[in-house]
Design a protein around this motif. Structure first.
Motif, mmCIF file in Angstrom:
data_model
loop_
_atom_site.group_PDB
_atom_site.id
_atom_site.type_symbol
_atom_site.label_atom_id
_atom_site.label_comp_id
_atom_site.label_asym_id
_atom_site.label_seq_id
_atom_site.Cartn_x
_atom_site.Cartn_y
_atom_site.Cartn_z
ATOM 1 N N ALA A 34 0.854 -1.201 0.000
ATOM 2 C CA ALA A 34 0.000 0.000 0.000
ATOM 3 C C ALA A 34 0.889 1.250 0.000
ATOM 4 O O ALA A 34 0.652 2.193 -0.770
ATOM 5 N N ARG A 35 1.918 1.243 0.851
ATOM 6 C CA ARG A 35 2.782 2.436 0.951
ATOM 7 C C ARG A 35 3.593 2.664 -0.326
ATOM 8 O O ARG A 35 3.702 3.789 -0.805
ATOM 9 N N GLU A 36 4.141 1.572 -0.864
ATOM 10 C CA GLU A 36 4.923 1.695 -2.114
ATOM 11 C C GLU A 36 4.016 2.200 -3.237
ATOM 12 O O GLU A 36 4.428 3.018 -4.058
ATOM 13 N N GLY A 37 2.795 1.694 -3.281
ATOM 14 C CA GLY A 37 1.846 2.095 -4.323
ATOM 15 C C GLY A 37 1.529 3.575 -4.214
ATOM 16 O O GLY A 37 1.598 4.335 -5.184
ATOM 17 N N ARG A 38 1.185 3.968 -3.008
ATOM 18 C CA ARG A 38 0.830 5.375 -2.774
ATOM 19 C C ARG A 38 1.981 6.307 -3.114
ATOM 20 O O ARG A 38 1.797 7.334 -3.751
ATOM 21 N N VAL B 61 -4.835 3.373 -4.034
ATOM 22 C CA VAL B 61 -4.777 2.080 -3.327
ATOM 23 C C VAL B 61 -6.160 1.697 -2.812
ATOM 24 O O VAL B 61 -6.808 2.461 -2.084
ATOM 25 N N VAL B 62 -6.607 0.508 -3.221
ATOM 26 C CA VAL B 62 -7.926 -0.010 -2.829
ATOM 27 C C VAL B 62 -7.714 -1.208 -1.909
ATOM 28 O O VAL B 62 -6.884 -2.081 -2.202
ATOM 29 N N TYR B 63 -8.458 -1.247 -0.815
ATOM 30 C CA TYR B 63 -8.330 -2.359 0.143
ATOM 31 C C TYR B 63 -9.714 -2.943 0.407
ATOM 32 O O TYR B 63 -10.635 -2.237 0.815
ATOM 33 N N ALA C 133 -5.557 1.695 7.047
ATOM 34 C CA ALA C 133 -6.478 2.745 6.571
ATOM 35 C C ALA C 133 -5.752 4.025 6.156
ATOM 36 O O ALA C 133 -6.165 4.691 5.199
ATOM 37 N N SER C 134 -4.667 4.360 6.855
ATOM 38 C CA SER C 134 -4.005 5.628 6.520
ATOM 39 C C SER C 134 -3.203 5.525 5.219
ATOM 40 O O SER C 134 -2.708 6.538 4.717
ATOM 41 N N ASP C 135 -3.072 4.311 4.680
ATOM 42 C CA ASP C 135 -2.300 4.135 3.437
ATOM 43 C C ASP C 135 -3.181 3.755 2.252
ATOM 44 O O ASP C 135 -2.671 3.280 1.242
ATOM 45 N N GLY D 187 -11.175 7.179 8.740
ATOM 46 C CA GLY D 187 -10.550 8.329 8.077
ATOM 47 C C GLY D 187 -10.260 8.066 6.602
ATOM 48 O O GLY D 187 -9.258 8.535 6.070
ATOM 49 N N VAL D 188 -11.132 7.273 5.945
ATOM 50 C CA VAL D 188 -10.956 6.981 4.511
ATOM 51 C C VAL D 188 -12.050 7.735 3.740
ATOM 52 O O VAL D 188 -13.227 7.625 4.078
ATOM 53 N N GLY D 189 -11.662 8.481 2.722
ATOM 54 C CA GLY D 189 -12.613 9.347 2.025
ATOM 55 C C GLY D 189 -13.550 8.630 1.062
ATOM 56 O O GLY D 189 -14.562 9.187 0.636
ATOM 57 N N ARG D 190 -13.200 7.406 0.692
ATOM 58 C CA ARG D 190 -14.032 6.669 -0.274
ATOM 59 C C ARG D 190 -14.292 5.269 0.280
ATOM 60 O O ARG D 190 -13.366 4.448 0.360
ATOM 61 N N VAL D 191 -15.535 5.025 0.679
ATOM 62 C CA VAL D 191 -15.878 3.738 1.288
ATOM 63 C C VAL D 191 -17.045 3.126 0.527
ATOM 64 O O VAL D 191 -18.053 3.794 0.270
ATOM 65 N N VAL D 192 -16.884 1.859 0.164
ATOM 66 C CA VAL D 192 -17.943 1.123 -0.547
ATOM 67 C C VAL D 192 -18.421 0.010 0.373
ATOM 68 O O VAL D 192 -17.604 -0.742 0.914
ATOM 69 N N VAL D 193 -19.730 -0.076 0.567
ATOM 70 C CA VAL D 193 -20.293 -1.161 1.397
ATOM 71 C C VAL D 193 -21.175 -2.016 0.512
ATOM 72 O O VAL D 193 -22.056 -1.503 -0.192
#
Ligand code: KDG
Length: 317
Positions: A152-156, A162-164, A186-188, A221-227
């Motif tokens: 995630a960090r390398e991608g960012r 980065v999607v998790y 979450a922060s990454d 603290g994630v700006g884009r969340v899909v449920v």
């Protein structure tokens, strides 16, 4: 550069024919699975270039997995081949209401479990517009969580989105462990995908899917969340706006891999721009995936878009 890059373990799934049970079946069907591999296959099938990074044993089984992914067009140039370890297996007895699907993992000591950050060429792994990761990988073996965080960090740091996908598996970790890892990663990440039941069971949240998406966005603290909510469709809290897409009516023959097909549809839509369209492609791909046996979703872009546009309409060919 590919559009989407994923990292995770592939497994062979062994399942009794539909309507038979593991305890007394005489034959087992073989399917290639693994959440991130499933996402890569579904993307490649609709024409989105996808790379899958992993470790595979250099055996007939490891090569079978690679051949299966390559036949869909997945890029495998970052896969590490090992001499000493094994391929993971899982046994899945596909349920039929009221009998639930049951899964038994046999994946200790696998090639992927010994994959270490130093084995990977990070520039190659992260050369993509989107990096897709899941909680299954984080829970696999000691050190797998660090691998997910590093990816995630390398991608960012290289400018990828980065999607998790939380993708909780009770056989791999406790709800507390999964919740704590999600909070850590979450922060990454830029986009979180979570099933409604996981939002409730892991994070103790309550309410309908839009409320769950709001609460997850605030809590993590994630700006884009899909449920995702199965037959209840999917919703997104996306940069302060809300979107929703209904599930499409499906006669499911095999639900395993539907979440990965949804994720692939989402990523495809995100690459093309609109969150609403992304949700619709996700629910269309999930419903198509459930109509065929196996973990992988290999439908063409035309088939998915036709369904996403005219939900449930009869198509004559
Ligand atoms: O989402 C489907 C996956 O769960 C399946 O293909 C196998 O990756 C897998 C797992 O760990 O369950």
């Amino acid at each position: 550069r590919v559009e989407v890059s994923t990292l995770g373990e592939a497994v062979l799934r062994l399942s009794p024919p539909t309507g038979e049970r593991l305890r007394d079946c005489a034959q087992l069907r073989v399917h290639v699975g693994g959440a991130e591999a499933n996402v890569a296959v579904a993307l490649a099938s609709v024409g989105v270039s996808a790379r899958w990074t992993s470790a595979l044993p250099d055996t007939v089984l490891g090569r079978r997995v690679a051949d299966s992914l390559a036949s869909a067009g997945v890029v495998l140039d970052t896969v590490r081949w090992t001499a000493d370890e094994r391929l993971g297996l899982y046994f899945a007895e596909i349920g039929s209401p009221p009998r639930p699907t049951s899964v038994l993992y046999d994946r200790a000591g696998t090639a992927f479990g010994s994959l270490h950050a130093d084995h990977l060429d990070w520039a190659a792994v992260c050369e993509a517009r989107i990096i897709h990761l899941t909680g299954i990988t984080a829970a696999l073996a000691p050190g797998s969580d660090a691998l997910v965080l590093r990816t995630a960090r390398e991608g960012r740091s290289r400018g990828a989105l980065v999607v998790y996908d939380v993708n909780y598996r009770a056989a791999l970790s406790s709800p507390e462990e999964a919740a704590s890892f999600t909070a850590e990663v979450a922060s990454d990440i830029d986009v979180l995908i979570c099933r409604a039941e996981d939002a409730r069971d892991l994070f103790g949240l309550a309410g309908d899917p839009p409320a769950l998406a709001d609460d997850l966005a605030k809590r993590l603290g994630v700006g884009r969340v899909v449920v995702t909510a199965g037959a209840g469709g999917a919703v997104a809290r996306w940069d302060g706006e809300s979107f929703a897409a209904p599930a499409l009516p499906t006669v499911a023959v095999d639900r395993i891999g539907a979440g990965d097909a949804f994720a692939a549809g989402m990523l495809w839509g995100v690459l093309d721009g609109s969150p609403e369209d992304a949700l619709r492609r996700g629910t269309a791909m999930a419903s198509l995936a459930m109509t065929v046996q196996g973990d992988q979703c290999r439908f063409s872009a035309e088939e998915v878009l036709e369904l996403a546009r005219g939900a449930g309409r009869e198509v004559r060919r």
